[in-house]
Motif scaffolding. Structure first.
Motif, mmCIF file in Angstrom:
data_model
loop_
_atom_site.group_PDB
_atom_site.id
_atom_site.type_symbol
_atom_site.label_atom_id
_atom_site.label_comp_id
_atom_site.label_asym_id
_atom_site.label_seq_id
_atom_site.Cartn_x
_atom_site.Cartn_y
_atom_site.Cartn_z
ATOM 1 N N MET A 125 24.982 -2.834 25.481
ATOM 2 C CA MET A 125 25.041 -1.441 25.943
ATOM 3 C C MET A 125 26.341 -0.787 25.494
ATOM 4 O O MET A 125 26.369 0.382 25.124
ATOM 5 C CB MET A 125 24.922 -1.369 27.477
ATOM 6 C CG MET A 125 23.511 -1.489 28.016
ATOM 7 S SD MET A 125 22.274 -0.431 27.211
ATOM 8 C CE MET A 125 22.920 1.192 27.586
ATOM 9 N N ARG A 126 27.417 -1.579 25.521
ATOM 10 C CA ARG A 126 28.706 -1.047 25.086
ATOM 11 C C ARG A 126 28.630 -0.633 23.612
ATOM 12 O O ARG A 126 29.085 0.443 23.232
ATOM 13 C CB ARG A 126 29.782 -2.124 25.295
ATOM 14 C CG ARG A 126 31.205 -1.591 25.343
ATOM 15 C CD ARG A 126 32.134 -2.580 26.010
ATOM 16 N NE ARG A 126 32.180 -3.856 25.310
ATOM 17 C CZ ARG A 126 31.972 -5.035 25.881
ATOM 18 N NH1 ARG A 126 31.722 -5.113 27.167
ATOM 19 N NH2 ARG A 126 32.027 -6.140 25.176
ATOM 20 N N GLN A 127 27.990 -1.487 22.798
ATOM 21 C CA GLN A 127 27.901 -1.164 21.372
ATOM 22 C C GLN A 127 26.954 -0.001 21.117
ATOM 23 O O GLN A 127 27.190 0.832 20.244
ATOM 24 C CB GLN A 127 27.485 -2.394 20.558
ATOM 25 C CG GLN A 127 28.526 -3.504 20.527
ATOM 26 C CD GLN A 127 29.891 -3.021 20.051
ATOM 27 O OE1 GLN A 127 30.020 -1.975 19.416
ATOM 28 N NE2 GLN A 127 30.927 -3.768 20.391
ATOM 29 N N ALA A 159 27.891 -6.241 17.877
ATOM 30 C CA ALA A 159 27.763 -7.018 19.113
ATOM 31 C C ALA A 159 28.169 -8.475 18.917
ATOM 32 O O ALA A 159 28.417 -9.194 19.876
ATOM 33 C CB ALA A 159 26.336 -6.942 19.651
ATOM 34 N N MET A 160 28.241 -8.913 17.671
ATOM 35 C CA MET A 160 28.713 -10.270 17.385
ATOM 36 C C MET A 160 30.237 -10.325 17.379
ATOM 37 O O MET A 160 30.831 -11.374 17.172
ATOM 38 C CB MET A 160 28.178 -10.737 16.025
ATOM 39 C CG MET A 160 26.677 -10.881 15.967
ATOM 40 S SD MET A 160 26.121 -12.295 16.896
ATOM 41 C CE MET A 160 26.497 -13.616 15.738
ATOM 42 N N GLU A 161 30.860 -9.153 17.539
ATOM 43 C CA GLU A 161 32.321 -9.025 17.474
ATOM 44 C C GLU A 161 32.866 -9.687 16.210
ATOM 45 O O GLU A 161 33.694 -10.608 16.270
ATOM 46 C CB GLU A 161 32.952 -9.586 18.763
ATOM 47 C CG GLU A 161 32.478 -8.783 19.958
ATOM 48 C CD GLU A 161 33.035 -9.255 21.305
ATOM 49 O OE1 GLU A 161 33.669 -10.319 21.355
ATOM 50 O OE2 GLU A 161 32.816 -8.530 22.297
ATOM 51 N N PRO A 162 32.378 -9.185 15.060
ATOM 52 C CA PRO A 162 32.759 -9.797 13.786
ATOM 53 C C PRO A 162 34.175 -9.410 13.377
ATOM 54 O O PRO A 162 34.732 -8.445 13.891
ATOM 55 C CB PRO A 162 31.751 -9.192 12.803
ATOM 56 C CG PRO A 162 31.445 -7.845 13.374
ATOM 57 C CD PRO A 162 31.507 -8.011 14.865
ATOM 58 N N LYS A 163 34.705 -10.176 12.448
ATOM 59 C CA LYS A 163 36.040 -9.871 11.927
ATOM 60 C C LYS A 163 35.953 -8.944 10.726
ATOM 61 O O LYS A 163 36.911 -8.233 10.418
ATOM 62 C CB LYS A 163 36.734 -11.164 11.534
ATOM 63 C CG LYS A 163 37.009 -12.026 12.765
ATOM 64 C CD LYS A 163 37.596 -13.369 12.420
ATOM 65 C CE LYS A 163 37.933 -14.111 13.710
ATOM 66 N NZ LYS A 163 37.622 -15.534 13.603
#
Ligand code: ATP
Ligand code: MG
Lengths: 249, 215
Positions: A125-127, A159-163
């Motif tokens: 939801m945040r994304q 959402a995977m919080e990628p680099k």
């Protein structure tokens, strides 16, 4: 080498071949943390092939991909580790059509990262809010505009919080107007400090948003420079020819 | 007519039992066969191809004889006619279904597979959450066709002595010599039993395609 100067992502002598036919030749490229690199060049230059080599959708036939100092190996485990850290956005979105926007975004955090359902839902939801589509959470992609679909796809990757985020012509399948909303999303991502490698035909985006522009032709990097410099003052005749052709279109 | 029906009805449980059990076996075993057959590694692909082709090349009746009278009647293993029929028909239809599954998997766009790879989704989740739900839409209609074909092929089990509809009709005819009446009723019974399959298939097809597009 101290960690400050170490690139987040490094390609070292990367080649890509399809059935022994090499289309990317010996490309080396460093991407610093927080940097936005635009890859431009004529059709068939090998931009997509190079981008897809970064997350091994097209495993390099030669050369090394190094993420945060660690070379990516060929094992499934090593690939999975790489892909968790590298988000990808495709030209044709590739959203899962049978799942809602929220389910699309939650899927990998739950099943790849093992995040709990509640946490994944929150994260998703945040994304979705981040890309301005919170109110579309329970809608399937088929009911969304192309621009909305691509922003859901961006949220899914985030959402995977990628680099690092890879984009392969994310607006090419869209009308200019819908493309603009996707570009705006990418622009704000860049402003937040996301490291991005973007294959694009949008010269304004390359010039305004990218820190560095890399021009490729015939499977090689012909020229690269700070964005403003390369776009206004290309050195190589091949680059000049390409930029002239694009501007006069 | 009604007396014939009541005689043949004794075979309905076997016919339905063999059909459903074989279908479950086929539906489960067909999936790994399809996945293996799509492998990029030929050493993995080849055994799957051979198994599928051999299963389909030999007539079902020969398989049933082979399973029941040889493999199934050794000192260690003794199969009932029902078990032999389910194993035989289950394997043969696993081969047929694997081809339907393969078509379904091939119908899922490359971009969907790539997206799951880019997200590092584990293989099982990739199939369960993304690929199979989309492949199913393509697979359900041929699956229904195979289910009806299986219902008809289950009659073959009567030759090894499974007490199904056809077996009952043969028995009855040996007593009353009314072949026309008995086998006409048997035929009508098979038609009637096939109707639910067709309806279920249709309903499933409609629901699935709606789920895929709508919201
Ligand atoms: N899957 C593939 N199999 C075989 N050849 C391919 C494949 N994908 C790309 N190629 C070839 O590799 C070369 C580089 O293609 P690539 O898609 O990387 O270029 P690009 O710079 O992204 O072009 P575009 O701007 O048209 O997207 C082309 O000659 C193309 O035909
Ligand atoms: Mg391309």
């Amino acid at each position: 080498m101290n960690p400050e100067s170490r690139p987040l992502l490094a390609l070292d002598g990367v080649c890509v071949a399809y059935r022994h036919h090499e289309v990317v030749h010996d490309v080396s490229l460093d991407v610093a943390s927080g940097e936005v690199v635009a890859l431009i060049g004529p059709s068939g230059a090998g931009k997509s092939s190079l981008l897809r080599a970064i997350n091994f959708l097209e495993p390099p036939s030669k050369g090394r991909v190094v993420l945060e100092g660690a070379e990516v190996g060929g094992s499934r485990r090593s690939l999975d580790a790489l892909r968790r850290d590298v988000g990808m956005v495709f030209q044709s979105f590739n959203l899962f059509p049978h799942l809602t926007a929220l389910q699309n975004v939650m899927l990998a955090p739950v099943h790849t990262l093992g995040v709990s359902k509640e946490q994944a839902r929150e994260r998703a939801m945040r994304q979705l809010t981040h890309v301005g589509l919170a109110e579309h959470a329970h809608v399937k992609p088929g009911k969304c505009s192309g621009g909305q679909q691509q922003r859901i796809a961006i949220a899914r990757a985030l959402a995977m919080e990628p680099k690092v985020m890879l984009f392969d012509e994310p607006t090419s399948a869209l009308d200019p107007e819908l493309g603009a909303e996707v570009l705006a999303t990418m622009r704000s991502l860049a402003a937040e400090g996301m490291t991005m490698v973007v294959v694009t035909h949008e010269m304004h985006f390359a010039e305004d948003v990218a820190d560095r522009v890399v021009f490729m032709a015939d499977g090689r990097i012909v020229e690269q420079n700070a964005a403003g410099k390369l776009m206004r003052d290309p050195q190589h005749p091949r680059t000049q020819r390409f930029l002239n052709a694009v501007r006069n279109r | 007519m009604s007396t014939i029906l009541s005689e043949l009805a004794a075979g309905i449980p076997q016919t339905i039992g063999i059909t459903l059990a074989s279908f479950v076996v086929a539906a489960v075993l067909g999936l790994p066969l399809a996945v293996l057959r799509r492998s990029e590694v030929w050493l993995v692909r080849l055994p799957a191809v051979v198994v599928v082709e051999v299963l389909r090349a030999v007539p079902p009746i020969v398989w049933l004889f082979l399973i029941y009278y040889s493999l199934g009647s050794t000192d260690q293993v003794r199969l009932t006619t029902f078990q032999a029929a389910v194993i035989g028909l289950g394997l043969i239809y696993a081969a047929h279904l694997s081809e339907a599954y393969r078509a379904g998997l091939n119908a899922v766009p490359v971009g969907q597979w790539e997206a799951t790879r880019a997200l590092a989704l584990p293989r099982r989740q990739m199939y369960a959450r993304v690929i199979l739900p989309q492949a199913l839409v393509v697979v359900v209609p041929p699956m229904a066709t195979f289910a009806i074909a299986l219902l008809k092929d289950s009659a073959i089990a009567s030759v090894i002595g499974a007490t199904d509809i056809t077996f009952q009709a043969v028995q009855l005819t040996q007593q009353d010599l009314n072949g026309l009446g008995n086998f006409t009723v048997a035929g009508l019974l098979y038609i009637a039993l096939g109707v639910p399959f067709a309806l279920v298939a249709r309903g499933a097809d409609r629901v699935l395609s709606r789920r895929l597009v709508g919201s």
